[in-house]
Design a protein around this motif. Structure first.
Motif, PDB file in Angstrom:
ATOM      1  N   ASN A 125       5.205  -6.840   3.236  1.00  0.00           N
ATOM      2  CA  ASN A 125       5.546  -6.051   4.483  1.00  0.00           C
ATOM      3  C   ASN A 125       6.127  -6.788   5.500  1.00  0.00           C
ATOM      4  O   ASN A 125       6.311  -6.556   6.660  1.00  0.00           O
ATOM      5  N   SER A 266      -1.627  -3.655  -2.705  1.00  0.00           N
ATOM      6  CA  SER A 266      -1.219  -2.510  -1.977  1.00  0.00           C
ATOM      7  C   SER A 266      -1.804  -1.694  -2.793  1.00  0.00           C
ATOM      8  O   SER A 266      -2.062  -1.587  -4.048  1.00  0.00           O
ATOM      9  N   HIS A 268      -4.654   2.484  -2.790  1.00  0.00           N
ATOM     10  CA  HIS A 268      -5.283   3.670  -1.951  1.00  0.00           C
ATOM     11  C   HIS A 268      -6.607   3.339  -1.427  1.00  0.00           C
ATOM     12  O   HIS A 268      -7.431   2.767  -2.252  1.00  0.00           O
ATOM     13  N   GLY A 296      -8.291   3.078  14.334  1.00  0.00           N
ATOM     14  CA  GLY A 296      -8.173   2.952  13.231  1.00  0.00           C
ATOM     15  C   GLY A 296      -9.351   3.684  12.358  1.00  0.00           C
ATOM     16  O   GLY A 296      -9.668   3.413  11.202  1.00  0.00           O
ATOM     17  N   ILE A 309      -1.933   8.189   0.684  1.00  0.00           N
ATOM     18  CA  ILE A 309      -1.577   7.176   1.353  1.00  0.00           C
ATOM     19  C   ILE A 309      -1.490   5.894   1.020  1.00  0.00           C
ATOM     20  O   ILE A 309      -2.840   5.483   0.764  1.00  0.00           O
ATOM     21  N   THR A 310      -0.601   5.240   1.008  1.00  0.00           N
ATOM     22  CA  THR A 310      -0.592   3.532   0.702  1.00  0.00           C
ATOM     23  C   THR A 310      -0.854   2.868   1.498  1.00  0.00           C
ATOM     24  O   THR A 310       0.037   2.976   2.570  1.00  0.00           O
ATOM     25  N   THR A 311      -1.523   1.833   1.510  1.00  0.00           N
ATOM     26  CA  THR A 311      -1.627   0.756   2.440  1.00  0.00           C
ATOM     27  C   THR A 311      -1.724  -0.733   1.899  1.00  0.00           C
ATOM     28  O   THR A 311      -1.842  -0.604   0.712  1.00  0.00           O
ATOM     29  N   THR A 312      -1.824  -1.757   2.648  1.00  0.00           N
ATOM     30  CA  THR A 312      -1.613  -2.907   2.079  1.00  0.00           C
ATOM     31  C   THR A 312      -2.866  -3.767   2.845  1.00  0.00           C
ATOM     32  O   THR A 312      -2.896  -3.687   4.052  1.00  0.00           O
ATOM     33  N   MET A 324     -10.584  -0.641  -1.692  1.00  0.00           N
ATOM     34  CA  MET A 324      -9.142  -0.492  -1.995  1.00  0.00           C
ATOM     35  C   MET A 324      -9.149  -0.263  -3.372  1.00  0.00           C
ATOM     36  O   MET A 324      -9.334  -1.129  -4.149  1.00  0.00           O
TER      37      MET A 324
END
Length: 641
Positions: A125, A266, A268, A296, A309-312, A324
């Motif tokens: 990122n 990365s 979900h 948050g 939704i993908t997050t890191t 995760m």
């Protein structure tokens, strides 16, 4: 061999502190974990438990959080000639000096070398430092969010190896300079008071050498961590191997720091604020679409689809604790915990089985019982809490081959565990407590992998499979350790003297010596007369007591037993023949000029279980038992040695 014997004994001093400390730390951690129960806070309904847990954690962390100075003190004291407190104090000073200098000198060398905007790693990122720093010395400090990027954290740390190095070096300095005599004007600094001055100068000069080399080791390991993070099962295999091989030097923490806390992962989120963000409908996995509040937290679920939704999240531990499900790689099972799951079979089953092998390899039953107490408690702590240092430091320096076997088995079973799709994680270490706490998250990951990749992962990837894998790994540890210890006559706890004795029997020189000694004893017995009280020894030595009237001494019941036994042993050795007095848990370890001049029969008449001649005519071990400390002190007092 003598050095290894002394090192093995010295390592026991810091090691025996760890089992109870680790247990307190883990119990305290559970009692203060609000994720288990939201009332476990300082002001919650269970605040009483929280305070008790905090107290237990403080006690445990006093040892577990200070391994390096503990090892410095233990080895400085244990490796010194006379076990004086001054050696321990100076060793602690040496460690402080080394730690302080390693915080300054590497910056002098490398502060402007390999400058960059980010440390080694794949930060997808675009994370970067707010200002440029040396990639040799610094890593991200994600707790500092600054304009233009993150802060930097100085990363040079020698860990436990720094403590071991400090303790051993100070012991060498102490043994060399403790008797030095200075001119009268400087007489106050003679003897032991001279040691701190030499230590300061030694560490000042030595730190410039260490500081030039050590940062490059850490940089190589950062690159290694980056590479391992890219390939899951193969990465777990090599990570397991390197992680264990680096433990003696404390460098395993460099790998851990990147993979556990910095590597970008990365995927979900499986849940947020206690609300599940995944579901399986008609055999199809669906992820939630959701919105967040400004701080948050979960605001609302707005829909479901197969993309979500993908997050890191940075770090394998952070990702697992954050629930995760990491994106799958190469068609294999996904999920976080790849660089944690493989430790559970080793810490819960492998190393405890190694303890059993080392205990059963001790032939002397009295010694075996004592070692069982030490290693048995360490095995229990490893199983429950995942703290393995008490076990590993008991053999890695005495028998490095076993460290190699340990590292290989760790890597092999870590790869098997990860390859089967098992994903487990920990907040402290890979013991039973963390395994039990992580079961729900692990089970959810195996269920998702079964729906997303292959239905087999729901079976072979569930966290209960840790148990059969662990049993197999335990068997591999037990039989490999037991076989190698016996076959190669390796030194392990409780076998220091046995290994030395066995090695001696193998030598041709030793065999010749034994034959000569036997002939000498036979000639002596043939010429001895009943009731004789003395026998001649070499010129300049005191008479050796061979009185037939000596009776067995009961050290438990006779208040003067230790003094009597010490006097008889001193006379039987020869006053000028005795060089040094030392002891371990059950044996007097004596250094003599010539052990062929020792009247072994007279010593045996006192009731000692055995007498062993070691170290090419220079060593004498007398098995006394649990009262050996009293006899050793009396022998030192009588002989002045």
């Amino acid at each position: 061999m003598q050095y290894l014997q002394k090192l093995g004994k010295a390592l026991q001093f810091p090691i025996v502190v760890l089992p109870i400390a680790a247990l307190m730390l883990r119990i305290g951690g559970i009692m203060t974990d609000s994720s288990i129960n939201t009332a476990l806070t300082q002001n919650g309904n269970l605040s009483g438990l929280w305070y008790i847990g905090s107290i237990l954690s403080a006690i445990g962390n006093a040892a577990v959080g200070n391994l390096a100075p503990l090892f410095a003190v233990g080895l400085g004291f244990g490796m010194s000639k006379d076990f004086r407190g001054e050696a321990a104090l100076v060793a602690l000073f040496g460690w402080f000096a080394l730690t302080g200098l390693m915080g300054v000198i590497p910056q002098w060398y490398y502060n402007n070398v390999l400058l960059g905007n980010a440390p080694i790693g794949n930060f997808g990122n675009g994370e970067q430092w707010a200002v440029q720093h040396s990639r040799i010395l610094y890593v991200f400090d994600f707790s500092q969010k600054l304009p233009g990027g993150y802060g930097a954290k100085y990363n040079i740390d020698m860990g436990v190896f720094g403590g071991i190095l400090s303790g051993c070096c100070v012991a060498l300095i102490y043994n060399r300079y403790q008797d030095v005599k200075l001119p009268a004007a400087l007489g106050f600094f003679s003897g032991r008071r001279f040691v701190p001055m030499v230590t300061a100068l030694f560490f000042l000069g030595g730190s410039f050498v260490v500081a030039a080399i050590w940062p490059w080791f850490q940089l190589v390991l950062q690159y290694l961590g980056y590479g391992l993070g890219a390939i899951p099962p193969l990465g777990a295999f090599f990570y397991g191997i390197f992680n264990r091989l680096l433990i003696p030097f404390g460098l395993h923490q460099v790998l851990n720091t990147y993979l556990w806390f910095q590597q970008p992962i990365s995927g979900h989120l499986m849940s947020l604020d206690g609300v599940a963000l995944w579901r399986i409908v008609d055999g199809t996995l669906q992820w939630a679409q959701y919105t967040l509040t400004p701080d948050g937290h979960l605001a609302a679920i707005t829909g479901w689809n197969d993309t979500g939704i993908t997050t890191t999240i940075n770090g394998d531990i952070n990702a697992f604790l954050g629930k995760m499900y990491a994106n799958s790689e190469f068609g294999l099972a996904g999920g976080s915990g790849i660089f944690q799951a493989g430790f559970f079979p080793m810490m819960m089953f492998g190393l405890p089985a190694a303890c059993a092998a080392m205990i059963l390899s001790v032939e002397n039953k009295t010694k075996r019982a004592e070692i069982a107490g030490i290693l048995g408690s360490a095995a229990g702590v490893s199983f429950l809490t995942g703290v393995t240092e008490p076990i590993e430091f008991s053999f890695i320096f005495l028998a490095p081959l076993l460290l190699g076997i340990h590292a290989f088995l760790t890597g092999a079973f870590a790869a098997l565990t990860v390859g089967m799709g098992i994903r487990s994680g920990f907040g402290f270490s890979a013991g039973f407590v963390d395994w039990a706490i992580s079961i729900k998250t692990s089970w959810d990951m195996s269920t998702i992998s079964g729906a997303l990749q292959n239905s087999a992962y729901k079976v072979i990837g569930n966290p209960l499979m840790i148990l059969p894998i662990g049993i197999i790994q335990g068997a591999a540890y037990f039989f490999s350790f037991k076989y190698l210890i016996k076959k190669l006559n390796l030194v392990t706890p409780g076998r220091e003297e046995e290994a030395a004795e066995n090695a001696k029997k193998l030598g041709k020189v030793v065999q010749t010596h034994a034959e000569k000694k036997l002939a000498k004893q036979e000639a002596k017995m043939a010429t001895a007369t009943v009731g004789s009280s003395t026998a001649s020894v070499s010129a300049g030595t005191a008479p050796v007591n061979t009185s037939g009237g000596i009776t067995r001494i009961d050290l438990a019941k006779d208040p003067q037993g230790a003094t009597k036994m010490a006097q008889i042993i001193y006379d039987a050795i020869g006053h000028d023949n005795l060089v040094k007095v030392d002891n371990c848990m059950t044996r007097l370890r004596l250094t003599v000029e010539d052990n062929t001049k020792v009247d072994v029969d007279t010593i045996k008449k006192t009731g000692v279980p055995g007498v062993v001649l070691t170290a090419k005519n220079k060593g004498l071990h007398i098995i006394v038992g649990v009262y050996v400390e009293s006899v050793s002190k009396e022998l030192s007092r009588i002989s002045g040695k």
